[in-house]
Design a protein around this motif. Structure first.
Motif, PDB file in Angstrom:
ATOM      1  N   ARG A  42       0.843  -1.197   0.000  1.00  0.00           N
ATOM      2  CA  ARG A  42       0.000   0.000   0.000  1.00  0.00           C
ATOM      3  C   ARG A  42       0.878   1.247   0.000  1.00  0.00           C
ATOM      4  O   ARG A  42       1.819   1.360   0.777  1.00  0.00           O
ATOM      5  CB  ARG A  42      -0.917   0.006   1.211  1.00  0.00           C
ATOM      6  CG  ARG A  42      -1.954  -1.110   1.197  1.00  0.00           C
ATOM      7  CD  ARG A  42      -2.552  -1.344   2.574  1.00  0.00           C
ATOM      8  NE  ARG A  42      -3.184  -0.174   3.116  1.00  0.00           N
ATOM      9  CZ  ARG A  42      -4.476   0.129   2.995  1.00  0.00           C
ATOM     10  NH1 ARG A  42      -5.269  -0.693   2.315  1.00  0.00           N
ATOM     11  NH2 ARG A  42      -4.980   1.220   3.531  1.00  0.00           N
ATOM     12  N   MET A  43       0.555   2.222  -0.857  1.00  0.00           N
ATOM     13  CA  MET A  43       1.321   3.461  -0.934  1.00  0.00           C
ATOM     14  C   MET A  43       0.528   4.671  -0.458  1.00  0.00           C
ATOM     15  O   MET A  43       1.054   5.778  -0.407  1.00  0.00           O
ATOM     16  CB  MET A  43       1.791   3.691  -2.371  1.00  0.00           C
ATOM     17  CG  MET A  43       2.699   2.594  -2.902  1.00  0.00           C
ATOM     18  SD  MET A  43       3.280   2.909  -4.580  1.00  0.00           S
ATOM     19  CE  MET A  43       4.281   4.368  -4.326  1.00  0.00           C
ATOM     20  N   ARG A  44      -0.747   4.465  -0.145  1.00  0.00           N
ATOM     21  CA  ARG A  44      -1.610   5.547   0.322  1.00  0.00           C
ATOM     22  C   ARG A  44      -2.780   4.932   1.065  1.00  0.00           C
ATOM     23  O   ARG A  44      -2.948   3.705   1.081  1.00  0.00           O
ATOM     24  CB  ARG A  44      -2.121   6.380  -0.861  1.00  0.00           C
ATOM     25  CG  ARG A  44      -2.891   5.536  -1.872  1.00  0.00           C
ATOM     26  CD  ARG A  44      -3.423   6.345  -3.028  1.00  0.00           C
ATOM     27  NE  ARG A  44      -3.960   5.492  -4.080  1.00  0.00           N
ATOM     28  CZ  ARG A  44      -5.179   4.966  -4.095  1.00  0.00           C
ATOM     29  NH1 ARG A  44      -6.002   5.212  -3.088  1.00  0.00           N
ATOM     30  NH2 ARG A  44      -5.578   4.198  -5.093  1.00  0.00           N
ATOM     31  N   ALA A  45      -3.580   5.784   1.693  1.00  0.00           N
ATOM     32  CA  ALA A  45      -4.784   5.315   2.370  1.00  0.00           C
ATOM     33  C   ALA A  45      -5.893   5.082   1.334  1.00  0.00           C
ATOM     34  O   ALA A  45      -5.959   5.767   0.309  1.00  0.00           O
ATOM     35  CB  ALA A  45      -5.242   6.345   3.396  1.00  0.00           C
ATOM     36  N   PHE A  46      -6.755   4.124   1.611  1.00  0.00           N
ATOM     37  CA  PHE A  46      -7.891   3.846   0.741  1.00  0.00           C
ATOM     38  C   PHE A  46      -9.217   4.119   1.440  1.00  0.00           C
ATOM     39  O   PHE A  46     -10.278   3.798   0.907  1.00  0.00           O
ATOM     40  CB  PHE A  46      -7.836   2.402   0.244  1.00  0.00           C
ATOM     41  CG  PHE A  46      -6.644   2.130  -0.634  1.00  0.00           C
ATOM     42  CD1 PHE A  46      -6.658   2.471  -1.968  1.00  0.00           C
ATOM     43  CD2 PHE A  46      -5.502   1.561  -0.098  1.00  0.00           C
ATOM     44  CE1 PHE A  46      -5.555   2.237  -2.768  1.00  0.00           C
ATOM     45  CE2 PHE A  46      -4.394   1.316  -0.892  1.00  0.00           C
ATOM     46  CZ  PHE A  46      -4.421   1.654  -2.236  1.00  0.00           C
ATOM     47  N   SER A  47      -9.154   4.711   2.613  1.00  0.00           N
ATOM     48  CA  SER A  47     -10.345   5.107   3.355  1.00  0.00           C
ATOM     49  C   SER A  47      -9.932   6.227   4.298  1.00  0.00           C
ATOM     50  O   SER A  47      -8.752   6.540   4.443  1.00  0.00           O
ATOM     51  CB  SER A  47     -10.929   3.914   4.142  1.00  0.00           C
ATOM     52  OG  SER A  47      -9.973   3.425   5.076  1.00  0.00           O
ATOM     53  N   GLY A  48     -10.935   6.840   4.934  1.00  0.00           N
ATOM     54  CA  GLY A  48     -10.646   7.922   5.868  1.00  0.00           C
ATOM     55  C   GLY A  48     -10.745   9.281   5.202  1.00  0.00           C
ATOM     56  O   GLY A  48     -11.558   9.489   4.281  1.00  0.00           O
ATOM     57  N   ARG A  49      -9.926  10.226   5.637  1.00  0.00           N
ATOM     58  CA  ARG A  49      -9.960  11.581   5.086  1.00  0.00           C
ATOM     59  C   ARG A  49      -9.602  11.566   3.598  1.00  0.00           C
ATOM     60  O   ARG A  49      -8.697  10.863   3.176  1.00  0.00           O
ATOM     61  CB  ARG A  49      -8.963  12.486   5.804  1.00  0.00           C
ATOM     62  CG  ARG A  49      -9.250  12.802   7.248  1.00  0.00           C
ATOM     63  CD  ARG A  49      -8.413  13.971   7.730  1.00  0.00           C
ATOM     64  NE  ARG A  49      -7.080  14.003   7.122  1.00  0.00           N
ATOM     65  CZ  ARG A  49      -6.474  15.128   6.719  1.00  0.00           C
ATOM     66  NH1 ARG A  49      -7.081  16.295   6.827  1.00  0.00           N
ATOM     67  NH2 ARG A  49      -5.248  15.083   6.216  1.00  0.00           N
ATOM     68  N   LYS A  50     -10.335  12.368   2.842  1.00  0.00           N
ATOM     69  CA  LYS A  50     -10.068  12.384   1.405  1.00  0.00           C
ATOM     70  C   LYS A  50      -8.653  12.877   1.100  1.00  0.00           C
ATOM     71  O   LYS A  50      -8.034  12.425   0.138  1.00  0.00           O
ATOM     72  CB  LYS A  50     -11.113  13.217   0.667  1.00  0.00           C
ATOM     73  CG  LYS A  50     -11.176  14.687   1.080  1.00  0.00           C
ATOM     74  CD  LYS A  50     -12.326  15.388   0.364  1.00  0.00           C
ATOM     75  CE  LYS A  50     -12.413  16.861   0.730  1.00  0.00           C
ATOM     76  NZ  LYS A  50     -13.548  17.530   0.050  1.00  0.00           N
ATOM     77  N   GLN A  51      -8.133  13.774   1.917  1.00  0.00           N
ATOM     78  CA  GLN A  51      -6.775  14.254   1.693  1.00  0.00           C
ATOM     79  C   GLN A  51      -5.756  13.130   1.818  1.00  0.00           C
ATOM     80  O   GLN A  51      -4.752  13.102   1.091  1.00  0.00           O
ATOM     81  CB  GLN A  51      -6.433  15.372   2.686  1.00  0.00           C
ATOM     82  CG  GLN A  51      -7.212  16.657   2.493  1.00  0.00           C
ATOM     83  CD  GLN A  51      -8.554  16.659   3.186  1.00  0.00           C
ATOM     84  OE1 GLN A  51      -9.009  15.627   3.702  1.00  0.00           O
ATOM     85  NE2 GLN A  51      -9.196  17.810   3.242  1.00  0.00           N
ATOM     86  N   ASP A  52      -6.003  12.194   2.714  1.00  0.00           N
ATOM     87  CA  ASP A  52      -5.060  11.087   2.924  1.00  0.00           C
ATOM     88  C   ASP A  52      -5.091  10.078   1.785  1.00  0.00           C
ATOM     89  O   ASP A  52      -4.182   9.256   1.657  1.00  0.00           O
ATOM     90  CB  ASP A  52      -5.363  10.382   4.255  1.00  0.00           C
ATOM     91  CG  ASP A  52      -5.131  11.292   5.453  1.00  0.00           C
ATOM     92  OD1 ASP A  52      -4.298  12.208   5.336  1.00  0.00           O
ATOM     93  OD2 ASP A  52      -5.791  11.083   6.486  1.00  0.00           O
TER      94      ASP A  52
END
Length: 282
Positions: A20-30
């Motif tokens: 994983r290189m980024r978030a796929f849930s939570g804050r849209k900025q993340d």
């Protein structure tokens, strides 16, 4: 006209995935790589992020032609459903290899919604800045995807070269190798990066040897290079634009919304087309 954008990631991975290189849930900025670079373009606008259709190619980032094809098909359902809501006047497809972009434009035109994507937007922006551009990209397989897009987007006379840094995406096939993610984290930690130094050297070669007048970045995982690469080139006297795809695609979406257009109905006819042609040109 107010902008109502949906930014759609290329794919999403489960929480258990090891690449994983980024978030796929939570804050849209993340859920956006390098959100701090995009903030000036998105500040004050209405925008959402879709994490991407669940990956079916495997639990790792996309790099091969097969994976781009699978990911592109998966993303079309997301685009269709977003268009049908009526909530958005533009959809920005994230990811440097533009999976599903051409087909998504066909869907978007049926609904009067502009669709933009990173490589396409960068190439057209570069075409406004000079005669020829070079692509600085991450790996052999990804280079070939970018080469396919250069041909598909009819940019062969504009693309001076594709130069390979060979810092690939983190994937099982590259286990044990230094990845673009490793280099991004290293730079954020101590402001040094072998990938950056290679990008500077290859950009200089693209300018001096290939005739490039602007630089674009091939993979979204490498977009973090944009500000520092531009600065490094300027410091040694090369007044050359360096572009990255997220901002180009967002800016292009704003332009299309402002112009009140999405795509040509001749290039992307509705089903059925209101008029047909006896002769087509290629």
């Amino acid at each position: 006209m107010p902008y109502r954008f949906l930014l759609v990631s290329a794919f999403s991975l489960p929480d258990t995935a090891g690449y994983r290189m980024r978030a796929f849930s939570g804050r849209k900025q993340d859920m956006l790589l390098n959100h701090e670079m995009l903030e000036p373009l998105l500040d004050g606008e209405e925008w959402d992020v879709h994490p991407g259709a669940p990956a079916t190619h495997g639990e790792w980032p996309v790099e091969t032609r097969e994976e781009f094809a699978v990911t592109g098909v998966n993303r079309l359902k997301v685009v269709r459903e977003a268009c049908e809501t009526g909530r958005y006047n533009a959809i920005v497809l994230l990811g440097g290899g533009d999976p599903g972009y051409v087909e998504a434009r066909e869907i978007g035109h049926r609904h009067g919604i502009a669709i933009t994507a990173c490589a396409h937007a960068q190439m057209h922006a570069a075409g406004m800045l000079g005669h020829r551009f070079s692509i600085i990209d991450i790996s052999e397989n990804h280079n070939l995807r970018m080469a396919d897009l250069v041909v598909q987007y009819r940019m062969t006379d504009r693309c001076a070269s594709i130069r390979n840094l060979e810092f690939p995406l983190p994937r099982p096939a590259h286990a044990g190798r230094v990845s673009v993610q490793d280099e991004s984290e290293r730079y954020r930690r101590d402001q040094t990066s072998d990938m950056l130094e290679s990008a500077v050297a290859e950009s200089i070669a693209a300018i001096e040897e290939d005739g490039a007048e602007s630089i674009i970045l091939g993979c979204s995982a490498a977009y973090w290079l944009q500000p520092v690469l531009r600065r490094r080139l300027a410091e040694i006297g090369w007044d050359v634009p360096v572009l990255e795809g997220y901002r180009c695609a967002i800016a292009q979406a704003k332009m299309l919304v402002d112009l009140g257009v999405d795509a040509s109905g001749v290039a992307f006819p509705k089903d059925p087309p209101p008029r047909t042609r006896r002769r087509k040109f290629v």
